[in-house]
Design a protein around this motif. Structure first.
Motif, short mmCIF file in Angstrom:
data_model
loop_
_atom_site.label_atom_id
_atom_site.label_comp_id
_atom_site.label_asym_id
_atom_site.label_seq_id
_atom_site.Cartn_x
_atom_site.Cartn_y
_atom_site.Cartn_z
N THR A 158 53.60 63.82 54.59
CA THR A 158 52.84 62.58 54.61
C THR A 158 51.47 62.82 53.98
OG1 THR A 158 52.04 63.10 56.83
CG2 THR A 158 53.97 61.66 56.67
N GLY A 159 50.86 61.74 53.52
CA GLY A 159 49.55 61.84 52.90
C GLY A 159 48.68 60.65 53.26
N ILE A 160 47.40 60.81 52.99
CA ILE A 160 46.47 59.70 53.15
C ILE A 160 45.39 59.82 52.07
CG2 ILE A 160 45.03 60.83 54.91
CD1 ILE A 160 45.05 57.97 56.33
N TRP A 161 45.87 60.10 50.84
CA TRP A 161 44.95 60.30 49.73
C TRP A 161 44.79 59.04 48.87
CZ3 TRP A 161 49.69 63.10 49.63
CH2 TRP A 161 50.64 62.65 48.70
N ASN A 162 45.52 57.96 49.18
CA ASN A 162 45.33 56.73 48.42
C ASN A 162 45.52 55.51 49.32
OD1 ASN A 162 48.13 56.00 48.54
ND2 ASN A 162 48.55 57.33 46.78
N GLU A 163 45.12 54.36 48.81
CA GLU A 163 45.15 53.14 49.62
C GLU A 163 46.57 52.68 49.92
OE1 GLU A 163 42.50 51.80 51.07
OE2 GLU A 163 41.43 53.52 50.22
N GLU A 164 47.52 53.02 49.05
CA GLU A 164 48.91 52.62 49.28
C GLU A 164 49.47 53.19 50.58
OE1 GLU A 164 53.22 52.79 46.90
OE2 GLU A 164 51.48 53.89 46.14
N GLN A 165 48.92 54.31 51.02
CA GLN A 165 49.41 54.96 52.24
C GLN A 165 48.79 54.40 53.52
OE1 GLN A 165 48.06 58.66 50.80
NE2 GLN A 165 49.93 59.17 49.70
N VAL A 166 47.75 53.61 53.38
CA VAL A 166 47.01 53.15 54.56
C VAL A 166 47.81 52.16 55.39
CG1 VAL A 166 44.97 51.89 55.34
CG2 VAL A 166 44.75 53.63 53.57
N GLU A 167 48.36 51.13 54.76
CA GLU A 167 49.07 50.09 55.51
C GLU A 167 50.29 50.63 56.24
OE1 GLU A 167 49.84 46.79 57.46
OE2 GLU A 167 48.02 47.16 56.28
N PRO A 168 51.12 51.50 55.64
CA PRO A 168 52.22 52.08 56.42
C PRO A 168 51.75 52.85 57.65
CG PRO A 168 52.62 52.39 54.09
CD PRO A 168 51.23 51.86 54.21
N TRP A 169 50.62 53.54 57.53
CA TRP A 169 50.07 54.22 58.71
C TRP A 169 49.58 53.20 59.73
CZ3 TRP A 169 51.48 58.63 60.12
CH2 TRP A 169 51.57 59.74 59.27
N ARG A 170 49.03 52.07 59.25
CA ARG A 170 48.53 51.06 60.18
C ARG A 170 49.66 50.47 61.02
NH1 ARG A 170 45.93 47.82 56.77
NH2 ARG A 170 43.95 48.94 56.94
N ARG A 171 50.83 50.33 60.45
CA ARG A 171 51.99 49.87 61.24
C ARG A 171 52.24 50.81 62.42
NH1 ARG A 171 57.21 49.58 57.89
NH2 ARG A 171 57.99 48.65 59.83
N ILE A 172 52.09 52.10 62.17
CA ILE A 172 52.36 53.10 63.20
C ILE A 172 51.26 53.12 64.25
CG2 ILE A 172 52.60 55.59 63.60
CD1 ILE A 172 53.96 55.68 60.79
N THR A 173 50.01 53.07 63.82
CA THR A 173 48.91 53.08 64.80
C THR A 173 48.93 51.82 65.65
OG1 THR A 173 47.30 52.11 63.24
CG2 THR A 173 47.45 54.52 63.32
N THR A 174 49.29 50.69 65.05
CA THR A 174 49.38 49.44 65.82
C THR A 174 50.45 49.56 66.90
OG1 THR A 174 48.64 48.12 63.93
CG2 THR A 174 49.82 46.96 65.68
N LEU A 175 51.59 50.15 66.55
CA LEU A 175 52.66 50.35 67.53
C LEU A 175 52.21 51.27 68.65
CD1 LEU A 175 55.60 50.14 68.51
CD2 LEU A 175 56.15 52.05 66.96
N ILE A 176 51.61 52.40 68.29
CA ILE A 176 51.17 53.36 69.29
C ILE A 176 50.21 52.72 70.28
CG2 ILE A 176 49.80 55.47 69.63
CD1 ILE A 176 51.01 56.47 66.94
N LYS A 177 49.25 51.97 69.76
CA LYS A 177 48.27 51.33 70.63
C LYS A 177 48.91 50.25 71.50
CE LYS A 177 45.23 51.08 67.10
NZ LYS A 177 43.99 50.85 66.32
N SER A 178 49.88 49.52 70.94
CA SER A 178 50.54 48.47 71.72
C SER A 178 51.30 49.03 72.91
CB SER A 178 51.49 47.67 70.83
OG SER A 178 52.68 48.39 70.54
N LEU A 179 51.67 50.32 72.82
CA LEU A 179 52.41 50.98 73.90
C LEU A 179 51.49 51.78 74.83
CD1 LEU A 179 55.51 52.14 71.81
CD2 LEU A 179 55.41 50.27 73.47
N GLY A 180 50.19 51.64 74.64
CA GLY A 180 49.24 52.20 75.59
C GLY A 180 48.73 53.59 75.30
N SER A 181 49.03 54.13 74.11
CA SER A 181 48.56 55.47 73.75
C SER A 181 47.50 55.38 72.66
CB SER A 181 49.73 56.34 73.28
OG SER A 181 50.68 56.52 74.31
N VAL A 182 46.81 56.48 72.45
CA VAL A 182 45.77 56.57 71.42
C VAL A 182 46.35 57.29 70.21
CG1 VAL A 182 43.56 57.61 70.81
CG2 VAL A 182 43.86 56.52 73.05
N PRO A 183 46.24 56.71 69.00
CA PRO A 183 46.74 57.38 67.80
C PRO A 183 45.70 58.31 67.18
CG PRO A 183 46.07 55.15 67.24
CD PRO A 183 45.80 55.34 68.72
#
Length: 388
Positions: free
Chosen positions: A84-109
């Motif tokens: 996985t990478g986070i060196w460009n903007e294209e990678q940000v939104e897919p990660w945001r889907r994951i962090t949103t899920l993690i937070k919705s389930l009560g954990s910290v990403p």
């Protein structure tokens, strides 16, 4: 000295594992975290449905912190082409889907930002045998403090980083940190361990430079300290910053625990909040099976926490909830990061809660509470009493 405060309730000693932990502006509901583990399932650095399922299961299982895998800050910093990478903007939104899920389930990403250095450009299919990525796997040139290959199949001679290269590499970490914040991560862990880029700057075995980034301990720490300071400056003041280090090289004339204590003191001074204690990875012929790395890491975690006055994580073969509790209770760590036990059972916190938690210190997900949670327990007991 960092001390873990033991709270009490109803005149009974409470579990530290299920005591919330506040670090700067972030509160973990318990002290169980997912240790960052590579999965090699990304395409062009972009996480996908696999990663949603993979990380979502841990959050649903009740951990306080979901630290996602080693994530490259630039393309040449990948261990394999499937990192996985986070060196460009294209990678940000897919990660945001994951962090949103993690937070919705009560954990910290959280996210581990990394650069593999001379151990980059390895093959996904044959990483266990440590071979270089072939041309058809889009292998690439690597970079390190000195032009010394790792060996053991990872034989590509890395480019020795120039001062201009060092500026580019540090800026890659800074830019990745900014994107991580945008993607919704609430904790950043800088990967300075395991023989990857910054780890090789720290060790005198892999760093043979004669400029201000090599030689003395002060000079060898410079790259990491500058990088940590620059990242601290661009992320929110309320955001916790972790650094993962290898506490020892397990080699004569290499990096050792005393060096780690000094580095931890300096990292604390530039704004790092937690030292994530792992080990090894710089030298290619170490027989780890004879060294009990988990014990080494746990003892180093305790020493660093005591002598550097900074919170630490314990990591390494923590499979027993009572072991995790003991590490916290004797001030060996402030937080435990768990890998294999959570892969074997993503609901490991439920098992730990059966032993250590109460209805006040652990909440099951609402979808599970009636069946196995405290609500279900009280209903079961009520039904048993009615039957009798």
């Amino acid at each position: 000295m960092i001390k873990n405060n033991i709270q009490t309730q109803d005149n009974k000693q409470q579990s530290l594992l299920f005591t919330p932990l506040r670090i700067k502006g972030v509160t973990l509901k318990n002290r169980i975290g997912v240790s960052p583990m590579v999965t090699w399932q990304a395409v062009d650095g972009i996480p996908n449905d696999f990663h949603i399922a993979h990380y979502g299961q841990f959050a649903l299982g009740g951990v306080g912190l979901v630290m996602v895998e080693s994530t490259a800050v630039e393309p040449r910093g990948r261990i394999t082409p499937a990192d996985t990478g986070i060196w460009n903007e294209e990678q940000v939104e897919p990660w945001r889907r994951i962090t949103t899920l993690i937070k919705s389930l009560g954990s910290v990403p959280g996210i581990e930002l990394a650069h593999a250095g001379r151990k980059a450009s390895t093959s996904v299919l044959s990483y266990s045998s440590k071979s270089m990525a072939t041309d058809c796997e889009n292998g690439w040139s690597t970079i390190a403090p000195s032009a010394i290959p790792f060996g053991d199949g990872i034989d590509k001679v890395p480019k020795e980083a120039t001062l201009d290269d060092i500026e580019v590499l540090q800026q890659a970490f800074v830019s990745a940190a900014v994107r991580a914040v945008s993607a919704g991560f609430e904790i950043i862990d800088l990967h300075f361990a395991h023989g990857y880029l910054i780890s090789t700057f720290l060790s005198p075995i892999s760093n043979q430079r004669t400029d201000r980034y090599g030689g003395s301990l002060k000079n060898r720490m410079r790259f990491g300290l500058e990088t940590a300071r620059r990242v601290r400056e661009v992320i929110p003041k309320s955001m916790p910053l972790f650094v993962r280090i290898s506490v020892t090289d397990y080699a004569d004339n290499g990096w050792d625990v005393n060096d780690s204590v000094e580095f931890a003191k300096q990292l604390k001074a530039v704004g790092v909040d937690v030292i994530d204690c792992s080990s090894g990875g710089v030298v290619n012929d170490i027989m780890y099976s004879t060294l009990n790395p988990s014990d080494v890491q746990h003892k180093a975690s305790a020493q660093i926490q005591s002598e550097a006055g900074i919170a630490t994580t314990a990591v390494g073969k923590i499979v027993d909830p009572l072991k995790a509790e003991a590490l916290l209770r004797d001030n060996s760590a402030t937080l435990v990061l768990i890998g294999r036990a959570l892969l074997n059972n993503p609901h490991w916190p439920y098992t730990a809660a059966d032993l250590l938690a109460t209805e006040h210190t652990f909440k099951y997900h609402v979808s599970y509470d009636y069946s196995i949670g405290w609500h279900g327990f009280y209903n079961w007991r009520k039904n048993m009493q009615n039957d009798n």
